[in-house]
Design an enzyme around this catalytic site. Structure first.
Site, PDB file in Angstrom:
ATOM      1  N   ASP A   1       0.711  -1.266  -0.076  1.00 14.37           N
ATOM      2  CA  ASP A   1      -0.069   0.027   0.025  1.00 14.37           C
ATOM      3  C   ASP A   1       0.698   1.276  -0.102  1.00 14.37           C
ATOM      4  O   ASP A   1       2.027   1.137   0.192  1.00 14.37           O
ATOM      5  CB  ASP A   1      -0.979   0.024   1.328  1.00 14.37           C
ATOM      6  CG  ASP A   1      -2.053   0.892   0.988  1.00 14.37           C
ATOM      7  OD1 ASP A   1      -2.161   2.027   0.800  1.00 14.37           O
ATOM      8  OD2 ASP A   1      -3.282   0.253   0.999  1.00 14.37           O
TER       9      ASP A   1
ATOM     10  N   ASP B   1       3.577   1.320  -4.573  1.00 18.96           N
ATOM     11  CA  ASP B   1       2.497   1.939  -5.352  1.00 18.96           C
ATOM     12  C   ASP B   1       2.298   1.268  -6.418  1.00 18.96           C
ATOM     13  O   ASP B   1       3.359   0.791  -7.291  1.00 18.96           O
ATOM     14  CB  ASP B   1       3.460   3.368  -5.517  1.00 18.96           C
ATOM     15  CG  ASP B   1       2.537   4.203  -6.560  1.00 18.96           C
ATOM     16  OD1 ASP B   1       1.638   3.756  -7.051  1.00 18.96           O
ATOM     17  OD2 ASP B   1       2.856   5.634  -6.319  1.00 18.96           O
ATOM     18  N   VAL B   2       1.263   0.860  -6.749  1.00 16.61           N
ATOM     19  CA  VAL B   2       0.832  -0.127  -7.736  1.00 16.61           C
ATOM     20  C   VAL B   2       1.030   0.560  -9.378  1.00 16.61           C
ATOM     21  O   VAL B   2       1.125  -0.217 -10.041  1.00 16.61           O
ATOM     22  CB  VAL B   2      -0.602  -0.625  -7.903  1.00 16.61           C
ATOM     23  CG1 VAL B   2      -0.812  -1.601  -6.385  1.00 16.61           C
ATOM     24  CG2 VAL B   2      -1.724   0.519  -7.899  1.00 16.61           C
TER      25      VAL B   2
ATOM     26  N   TYR C   1     -13.580   6.567 -13.568  1.00 12.03           N
ATOM     27  CA  TYR C   1     -13.806   5.306 -12.434  1.00 12.03           C
ATOM     28  C   TYR C   1     -14.345   4.149 -13.406  1.00 12.03           C
ATOM     29  O   TYR C   1     -13.985   3.056 -13.362  1.00 12.03           O
ATOM     30  CB  TYR C   1     -14.494   5.772 -11.519  1.00 12.03           C
ATOM     31  CG  TYR C   1     -14.359   4.673 -10.342  1.00 12.03           C
ATOM     32  CD1 TYR C   1     -13.245   4.074  -9.524  1.00 12.03           C
ATOM     33  CD2 TYR C   1     -15.815   4.008 -10.076  1.00 12.03           C
ATOM     34  CE1 TYR C   1     -13.410   3.232  -8.700  1.00 12.03           C
ATOM     35  CE2 TYR C   1     -15.514   2.888  -8.974  1.00 12.03           C
ATOM     36  CZ  TYR C   1     -14.649   2.622  -8.308  1.00 12.03           C
ATOM     37  OH  TYR C   1     -14.591   1.487  -7.377  1.00 12.03           O
TER      38      TYR C   1
ATOM     39  N   THR D   1     -16.316   1.417   3.418  1.00 17.04           N
ATOM     40  CA  THR D   1     -14.905   1.633   3.552  1.00 17.04           C
ATOM     41  C   THR D   1     -14.766   3.274   3.709  1.00 17.04           C
ATOM     42  O   THR D   1     -15.795   3.865   3.174  1.00 17.04           O
ATOM     43  CB  THR D   1     -14.192   0.906   2.152  1.00 17.04           C
ATOM     44  OG1 THR D   1     -14.524   1.697   1.189  1.00 17.04           O
ATOM     45  CG2 THR D   1     -14.526  -0.542   2.053  1.00 17.04           C
TER      46      THR D   1
HETATM   47  P1  NAD Z   1     -10.102   2.307   0.126  1.00 12.43           P
HETATM   48  O1  NAD Z   1      -9.871   3.790  -0.019  1.00 12.43           O
HETATM   49  O2  NAD Z   1     -10.512   2.202   1.577  1.00 12.43           O
HETATM   50  O3  NAD Z   1      -8.837   1.341   0.090  1.00 12.43           O
HETATM   51  C1  NAD Z   1      -8.263   1.337  -1.071  1.00 12.43           C
HETATM   52  C2  NAD Z   1      -6.623   1.247  -0.852  1.00 12.43           C
HETATM   53  O4  NAD Z   1      -5.935   1.027  -2.003  1.00 12.43           O
HETATM   54  C3  NAD Z   1      -6.101   2.185   0.170  1.00 12.43           C
HETATM   55  O5  NAD Z   1      -5.283   1.570   1.432  1.00 12.43           O
HETATM   56  C4  NAD Z   1      -5.266   3.042  -0.553  1.00 12.43           C
HETATM   57  O6  NAD Z   1      -4.169   3.580  -0.033  1.00 12.43           O
HETATM   58  C5  NAD Z   1      -4.687   1.896  -1.745  1.00 12.43           C
HETATM   59  N1  NAD Z   1      -4.163   2.617  -2.790  1.00 12.43           N
HETATM   60  C6  NAD Z   1      -4.776   3.730  -3.483  1.00 12.43           C
HETATM   61  N2  NAD Z   1      -3.883   4.239  -4.387  1.00 12.43           N
HETATM   62  C7  NAD Z   1      -3.011   3.116  -4.332  1.00 12.43           C
HETATM   63  C8  NAD Z   1      -1.671   3.051  -5.267  1.00 12.43           C
HETATM   64  N3  NAD Z   1      -1.303   3.730  -6.225  1.00 12.43           N
HETATM   65  N4  NAD Z   1      -0.631   1.970  -4.707  1.00 12.43           N
HETATM   66  C9  NAD Z   1      -0.984   1.240  -3.952  1.00 12.43           C
HETATM   67  N5  NAD Z   1      -2.068   1.290  -2.809  1.00 12.43           N
HETATM   68  C10 NAD Z   1      -3.033   2.446  -3.257  1.00 12.43           C
HETATM   69  O7  NAD Z   1     -11.288   1.706  -0.666  1.00 12.43           O
HETATM   70  P2  NAD Z   1     -12.147   0.222  -0.786  1.00 12.43           P
HETATM   71  O8  NAD Z   1     -13.512   0.788  -0.725  1.00 12.43           O
HETATM   72  O9  NAD Z   1     -11.518  -0.738   0.357  1.00 12.43           O
HETATM   73  O10 NAD Z   1     -11.666  -0.083  -2.239  1.00 12.43           O
HETATM   74  C11 NAD Z   1     -10.935  -1.364  -2.570  1.00 12.43           C
HETATM   75  C12 NAD Z   1     -11.151  -1.658  -4.130  1.00 12.43           C
HETATM   76  O11 NAD Z   1     -12.431  -1.850  -4.210  1.00 12.43           O
HETATM   77  C13 NAD Z   1     -10.806  -0.571  -5.054  1.00 12.43           C
HETATM   78  O12 NAD Z   1     -10.345  -1.149  -6.268  1.00 12.43           O
HETATM   79  C14 NAD Z   1     -12.323   0.113  -5.246  1.00 12.43           C
HETATM   80  O13 NAD Z   1     -12.266   0.701  -6.575  1.00 12.43           O
HETATM   81  C15 NAD Z   1     -13.112  -1.234  -5.383  1.00 12.43           C
HETATM   82  N6  NAD Z   1     -14.621  -0.964  -4.825  1.00 12.43           N
HETATM   83  C16 NAD Z   1     -14.928  -0.238  -3.900  1.00 12.43           C
HETATM   84  C17 NAD Z   1     -16.418  -0.202  -3.796  1.00 12.43           C
HETATM   85  C18 NAD Z   1     -17.046   0.507  -2.346  1.00 12.43           C
HETATM   86  O14 NAD Z   1     -18.289   0.880  -2.279  1.00 12.43           O
HETATM   87  N7  NAD Z   1     -16.091   0.887  -1.408  1.00 12.43           N
HETATM   88  C19 NAD Z   1     -17.072  -0.393  -4.544  1.00 12.43           C
HETATM   89  C20 NAD Z   1     -16.754  -1.050  -5.850  1.00 12.43           C
HETATM   90  C21 NAD Z   1     -15.615  -1.553  -5.827  1.00 12.43           C
END
Ligand code: NAD
Length: 249
Positions: free
Chosen positions: A37, A60-61, A150, A185
């Site tokens: 992360d 960083d991805v 997105y 989240t």
């Molecule tokens: P979140 O923001 O709580 O967690 C995302 C994590 O990714 C964070 O820890 C952040 O620091 C990390 N991150 C961001 N950019 C990064 C980078 N460049 N390199 C490494 N890490 C990085 O969000 P979440 O809700 O847990 O999301 C997780 C996944 O689920 C994401 O792909 C999101 O698009 C997807 N998603 C979320 C929801 C929702 O409702 N929460 C719905 C559909 C899909």
């Protein structure tokens, strides 16, 4: 015996939200987990909490060199790689008119190019076959006003997933995508699953009228990561409380 006993898993964006939930659940189920992360403090706290079966690596991805490092760490520290969960992602709300091109491209870098690089490096390290779970979204199935970037990124994950499933079948690597709806989240404001939803709230129109929990998504990701899903590849798995079923939303 855990459902991921003897498996080595790499999870991106694992310091908080759904990623942290997957890290916890995978360790509970017997996996050795390496997670990355950009949130270093949160990552280190989680590693300390979970102990020796998991390692946090600042990652960083969007960095190809970073992918090389984290995959190498998995193979040298734990002895191989069986599972990749491409979870890291960002969400930005902006209309097409208001969003600038640099911001659109940056979002695609974080949400799409990163998963593609991850597939490349992780699949090379999966010498005994494996499972790759790409996190998309309901916005990979339907559009939404204010989420063009997105939504484009999450639609792209479906094409990458299906193509990779075909390319990697010979190496016994399965590749599937997961499409969560609104999950509690930090990304969407940490609304609790137990928060009362009043009848005017958009979530009240869902067949299951509440936010999803991270644990519910971890159940699905665990199934796809484990050998229990041995006949599943190239598939799209929706977990959205009925949001995209069609009726009433
Ligand atoms: P979140 O923001 O709580 O967690 C995302 C994590 O990714 C964070 O820890 C952040 O620091 C990390 N991150 C961001 N950019 C990064 C980078 N460049 N390199 C490494 N890490 C990085 O969000 P979440 O809700 O847990 O999301 C997780 C996944 O689920 C994401 O792909 C999101 O698009 C997807 N998603 C979320 C929801 C929702 O409702 N929460 C719905 C559909 C899909």
């Amino acid at each position: 015996m855990g459902r991921l006993e003897n498996k080595i898993a790499l999870i991106t964006g694992g310091a908080r939200g759904m990623g942290a939930s997957h890290v916890r659940r995978f360790v509970e189920e017997g996996a050795k987990v390496i997670f990355g992360d950009v949130l270093e403090e949160e990552g280190r706290v989680l590693q300390k909490e979970l102990g020796g079966d998991c390692t946090f690596v600042p990652h960083d991805v969007t960095s190809e060199a970073g992918w090389s490092t984290i995959v190498d760490r998995a193979t040298t520290e734990f002895g191989g790689l069986d599972i990749l969960v491409n979870n890291a992602g960002i969400l930005r709300f902006d209309t097409i008119n208001d969003m600038d091109v640099a911001s659109f491209k940056n979002l695609l870098d974080v949400n799409v190019v990163s998963q593609w690089i991850g597939l490349k490096y992780a699949s090379r390290a999966m010498k005994q076959g494996g499972s790759i779970v790409n996190i998309s979204s309901v916005n990979g199935l339907v559009g939404g006003a204010g989420v063009s970037a997105y939504s484009a990124s999450k639609f792209a994950i479906r094409g990458i997933t299906r193509s990779a499933a075909l390319e990697l079948a010979a190496a016994k690597i399965r590749v599937n995508s997961v499409h969560p709806g609104a999950v509690s989240t930090p990304m969407i404001g940490n609304n609790s699953v137990d928060d009362p939803i009043d009848e005017n709230h958009i979530m009240s129109k869902l067949p299951i009228p509440r936010y999803g929990s991270t644990a519910e998504v971890s159940n699905l990701v665990l199934f796809l990561a484990s050998d229990e899903s041995s006949y599943c590849t190239g598939g799209e798995y929706v977990i959205d409380g009925g949001m995209t079923a069609g009726a009433g939303f």
